[in-house]
Design a protein around this motif. Structure first.
Motif, PDB file in Angstrom:
ATOM      1  N   GLU A 149       0.577  -1.509   0.484  1.00  0.00           N
ATOM      2  CA  GLU A 149      -0.105   0.126  -0.137  1.00  0.00           C
ATOM      3  C   GLU A 149       0.597   1.422   0.223  1.00  0.00           C
ATOM      4  OE1 GLU A 149      -2.683   0.098   2.784  1.00  0.00           O
ATOM      5  OE2 GLU A 149      -3.331  -1.834   3.105  1.00  0.00           O
ATOM      6  N   TRP A 150      -0.084   2.700  -0.968  1.00  0.00           N
ATOM      7  CA  TRP A 150       1.192   3.532  -0.293  1.00  0.00           C
ATOM      8  C   TRP A 150       1.087   4.349   0.518  1.00  0.00           C
ATOM      9  CZ3 TRP A 150      -1.706   8.105  -0.331  1.00  0.00           C
ATOM     10  CH2 TRP A 150      -3.113   8.183  -0.303  1.00  0.00           C
ATOM     11  N   TRP A 151       0.076   4.492   1.280  1.00  0.00           N
ATOM     12  CA  TRP A 151      -0.321   5.218   2.303  1.00  0.00           C
ATOM     13  C   TRP A 151       0.957   5.377   3.389  1.00  0.00           C
ATOM     14  CZ3 TRP A 151      -1.828   4.512   7.227  1.00  0.00           C
ATOM     15  CH2 TRP A 151      -2.077   2.592   7.435  1.00  0.00           C
ATOM     16  N   PRO A 152       1.351   3.770   3.668  1.00  0.00           N
ATOM     17  CA  PRO A 152       1.842   3.921   4.793  1.00  0.00           C
ATOM     18  C   PRO A 152       3.675   4.977   4.522  1.00  0.00           C
ATOM     19  CG  PRO A 152       1.456   1.906   4.651  1.00  0.00           C
ATOM     20  CD  PRO A 152       0.520   2.788   3.497  1.00  0.00           C
ATOM     21  N   ASP A 153       3.924   4.932   3.263  1.00  0.00           N
ATOM     22  CA  ASP A 153       4.930   5.351   3.252  1.00  0.00           C
ATOM     23  C   ASP A 153       4.817   6.637   2.865  1.00  0.00           C
ATOM     24  OD1 ASP A 153       6.580   3.178   3.136  1.00  0.00           O
ATOM     25  OD2 ASP A 153       6.305   2.942   1.064  1.00  0.00           O
ATOM     26  N   ARG A 154       3.784   7.030   2.348  1.00  0.00           N
ATOM     27  CA  ARG A 154       3.696   8.156   2.705  1.00  0.00           C
ATOM     28  C   ARG A 154       3.156   9.225   3.637  1.00  0.00           C
ATOM     29  NH1 ARG A 154      -1.443  10.488  -1.368  1.00  0.00           N
ATOM     30  NH2 ARG A 154       0.334  12.410  -0.561  1.00  0.00           N
ATOM     31  N   VAL A 155       2.510   8.634   4.609  1.00  0.00           N
ATOM     32  CA  VAL A 155       2.281   9.073   6.515  1.00  0.00           C
ATOM     33  C   VAL A 155       3.888   9.461   6.987  1.00  0.00           C
ATOM     34  CG1 VAL A 155       1.295   8.632   8.321  1.00  0.00           C
ATOM     35  CG2 VAL A 155       0.075   8.199   6.428  1.00  0.00           C
ATOM     36  N   ARG A 156       4.350   8.281   6.763  1.00  0.00           N
ATOM     37  CA  ARG A 156       6.000   8.346   7.529  1.00  0.00           C
ATOM     38  C   ARG A 156       6.537   9.516   6.567  1.00  0.00           C
ATOM     39  NH1 ARG A 156       7.636   3.434   5.879  1.00  0.00           N
ATOM     40  NH2 ARG A 156       5.763   2.738   7.325  1.00  0.00           N
ATOM     41  N   ILE A 157       7.166   9.571   5.593  1.00  0.00           N
ATOM     42  CA  ILE A 157       7.055  10.475   5.158  1.00  0.00           C
ATOM     43  C   ILE A 157       6.557  11.960   5.630  1.00  0.00           C
ATOM     44  CG2 ILE A 157       7.860  11.662   2.859  1.00  0.00           C
ATOM     45  CD1 ILE A 157       8.191   8.756   1.551  1.00  0.00           C
ATOM     46  N   ALA A 158       5.553  12.491   5.792  1.00  0.00           N
ATOM     47  CA  ALA A 158       5.318  13.432   5.729  1.00  0.00           C
ATOM     48  C   ALA A 158       5.468  13.602   6.871  1.00  0.00           C
ATOM     49  CB  ALA A 158       3.348  13.322   5.643  1.00  0.00           C
ATOM     50  N   LEU A 159       4.696  12.210   8.006  1.00  0.00           N
ATOM     51  CA  LEU A 159       5.530  12.518   9.706  1.00  0.00           C
ATOM     52  C   LEU A 159       6.879  13.413   9.983  1.00  0.00           C
ATOM     53  CD1 LEU A 159       3.362   9.661  10.962  1.00  0.00           C
ATOM     54  CD2 LEU A 159       3.105  11.913  11.729  1.00  0.00           C
ATOM     55  N   GLY A 160       7.361  12.739   8.835  1.00  0.00           N
ATOM     56  CA  GLY A 160       9.028  13.247   9.120  1.00  0.00           C
ATOM     57  C   GLY A 160       9.911  14.690   8.599  1.00  0.00           C
ATOM     58  N   GLY A 161       9.093  15.401   8.278  1.00  0.00           N
ATOM     59  CA  GLY A 161       9.070  16.568   7.375  1.00  0.00           C
ATOM     60  C   GLY A 161       7.648  17.730   8.044  1.00  0.00           C
ATOM     61  N   MET A 162       7.372  16.831   9.334  1.00  0.00           N
ATOM     62  CA  MET A 162       6.709  18.053  10.435  1.00  0.00           C
ATOM     63  C   MET A 162       7.111  18.336  11.200  1.00  0.00           C
ATOM     64  SD  MET A 162       3.013  15.841  10.628  1.00  0.00           S
ATOM     65  CE  MET A 162       1.961  16.756  11.738  1.00  0.00           C
ATOM     66  N   LYS A 163       7.172  19.376  12.348  1.00  0.00           N
ATOM     67  CA  LYS A 163       7.679  20.014  13.097  1.00  0.00           C
ATOM     68  C   LYS A 163       7.866  18.836  14.918  1.00  0.00           C
ATOM     69  CE  LYS A 163       7.405  24.592  12.004  1.00  0.00           C
ATOM     70  NZ  LYS A 163       6.514  25.887  12.979  1.00  0.00           N
ATOM     71  N   PRO A 164       8.582  18.852  15.424  1.00  0.00           N
ATOM     72  CA  PRO A 164       9.383  17.811  16.313  1.00  0.00           C
ATOM     73  C   PRO A 164       7.411  18.024  17.366  1.00  0.00           C
ATOM     74  CG  PRO A 164      10.723  18.540  15.820  1.00  0.00           C
ATOM     75  CD  PRO A 164       9.902  19.734  15.174  1.00  0.00           C
ATOM     76  N   ARG A 165       7.385  19.101  17.181  1.00  0.00           N
ATOM     77  CA  ARG A 165       5.729  19.671  18.236  1.00  0.00           C
ATOM     78  C   ARG A 165       5.038  19.105  17.634  1.00  0.00           C
ATOM     79  NH1 ARG A 165       4.354  23.981  21.182  1.00  0.00           N
ATOM     80  NH2 ARG A 165       2.084  24.931  21.170  1.00  0.00           N
ATOM     81  N   ASP A 166       4.472  19.184  16.684  1.00  0.00           N
ATOM     82  CA  ASP A 166       3.589  18.547  16.271  1.00  0.00           C
ATOM     83  C   ASP A 166       3.620  16.584  15.930  1.00  0.00           C
ATOM     84  OD1 ASP A 166       2.335  20.529  15.172  1.00  0.00           O
ATOM     85  OD2 ASP A 166       2.756  21.111  13.232  1.00  0.00           O
ATOM     86  N   ARG A 167       4.079  16.358  15.536  1.00  0.00           N
ATOM     87  CA  ARG A 167       4.868  14.881  15.032  1.00  0.00           C
ATOM     88  C   ARG A 167       4.591  14.115  16.323  1.00  0.00           C
ATOM     89  NH1 ARG A 167       9.262  15.309  12.411  1.00  0.00           N
ATOM     90  NH2 ARG A 167      10.734  15.554  14.247  1.00  0.00           N
ATOM     91  N   GLU A 168       4.912  14.733  17.843  1.00  0.00           N
ATOM     92  CA  GLU A 168       5.094  14.290  19.225  1.00  0.00           C
ATOM     93  C   GLU A 168       3.639  14.388  19.362  1.00  0.00           C
ATOM     94  OE1 GLU A 168       6.989  15.153  23.024  1.00  0.00           O
ATOM     95  OE2 GLU A 168       6.306  17.115  22.362  1.00  0.00           O
ATOM     96  N   VAL A 169       2.683  15.212  19.372  1.00  0.00           N
ATOM     97  CA  VAL A 169       1.020  15.318  19.573  1.00  0.00           C
ATOM     98  C   VAL A 169       0.433  13.734  18.656  1.00  0.00           C
ATOM     99  CG1 VAL A 169       0.308  16.549  17.874  1.00  0.00           C
ATOM    100  CG2 VAL A 169      -0.738  15.537  20.410  1.00  0.00           C
ATOM    101  N   LEU A 170       0.832  13.820  17.230  1.00  0.00           N
ATOM    102  CA  LEU A 170       0.152  12.612  16.412  1.00  0.00           C
ATOM    103  C   LEU A 170       0.705  11.219  17.198  1.00  0.00           C
ATOM    104  CD1 LEU A 170      -0.053  14.479  13.332  1.00  0.00           C
ATOM    105  CD2 LEU A 170      -1.608  13.907  14.886  1.00  0.00           C
ATOM    106  N   VAL A 171       2.132  11.337  17.354  1.00  0.00           N
ATOM    107  CA  VAL A 171       2.668   9.938  18.517  1.00  0.00           C
ATOM    108  C   VAL A 171       2.032   9.669  19.130  1.00  0.00           C
ATOM    109  CG1 VAL A 171       4.711   8.697  18.583  1.00  0.00           C
ATOM    110  CG2 VAL A 171       4.801  10.082  16.376  1.00  0.00           C
ATOM    111  N   LEU A 172       1.000  10.676  19.830  1.00  0.00           N
ATOM    112  CA  LEU A 172       1.372  10.299  21.236  1.00  0.00           C
ATOM    113  C   LEU A 172      -0.604   9.533  20.830  1.00  0.00           C
ATOM    114  CD1 LEU A 172       2.436  13.125  23.129  1.00  0.00           C
ATOM    115  CD2 LEU A 172       2.656  10.424  23.717  1.00  0.00           C
ATOM    116  N   ARG A 173      -1.561  10.130  20.267  1.00  0.00           N
ATOM    117  CA  ARG A 173      -2.304   9.549  20.096  1.00  0.00           C
ATOM    118  C   ARG A 173      -2.494   8.528  19.068  1.00  0.00           C
ATOM    119  NH1 ARG A 173      -7.406  13.044  20.171  1.00  0.00           N
ATOM    120  NH2 ARG A 173      -7.747  10.981  20.630  1.00  0.00           N
ATOM    121  N   TYR A 174      -1.450   8.325  18.348  1.00  0.00           N
ATOM    122  CA  TYR A 174      -2.730   7.583  16.772  1.00  0.00           C
ATOM    123  C   TYR A 174      -1.012   6.438  17.264  1.00  0.00           C
ATOM    124  CZ  TYR A 174      -5.211  10.809  15.009  1.00  0.00           C
ATOM    125  OH  TYR A 174      -6.405  11.649  15.229  1.00  0.00           O
ATOM    126  N   LEU A 175       0.109   6.050  17.982  1.00  0.00           N
ATOM    127  CA  LEU A 175       0.932   5.255  17.785  1.00  0.00           C
ATOM    128  C   LEU A 175       0.941   4.968  18.975  1.00  0.00           C
ATOM    129  CD1 LEU A 175       3.634   6.201  15.258  1.00  0.00           C
ATOM    130  CD2 LEU A 175       1.801   4.949  15.240  1.00  0.00           C
TER     131      LEU A 175
END
Length: 70
Positions: free
Chosen positions: A1-27
């Motif tokens: 599937e294409w979406w896990p790679d796209r999401v991973r790349i997008a998360l890598g391009g986000m500011k740590p503060r944004d990435r952190e809250v998404l990781v806590l909530r979803y992962l």
């Protein structure tokens, strides 16, 4: 599937503060209240940070698939 790679790349391009809250909530599966405890901020602040991070993630991913049923 294409979406896990796209999401991973997008998360890598986000500011740590944004990435952190998404990781806590979803992962890690934390609630807003639990994430607030980890981050040392209020639950309402986590909710707003979460909403803004989702908006930024959507912008990074683009909305080419919006409206499609999966």
């Amino acid at each position: 599937e294409w979406w896990p790679d796209r999401v991973r790349i997008a998360l890598g391009g986000m500011k740590p503060r944004d990435r952190e809250v998404l990781v806590l909530r979803y992962l890690e599966g934390l609630s807003n209240g639990e994430a607030a405890g980890v981050l040392g901020i209020g639950e309402g602040a986590v909710g707003m940070r979460h909403l803004r991070a989702l908006e930024r993630l959507r912008a990074l991913l683009g909305d080419e698939n919006r409206g499609e049923e999966r």
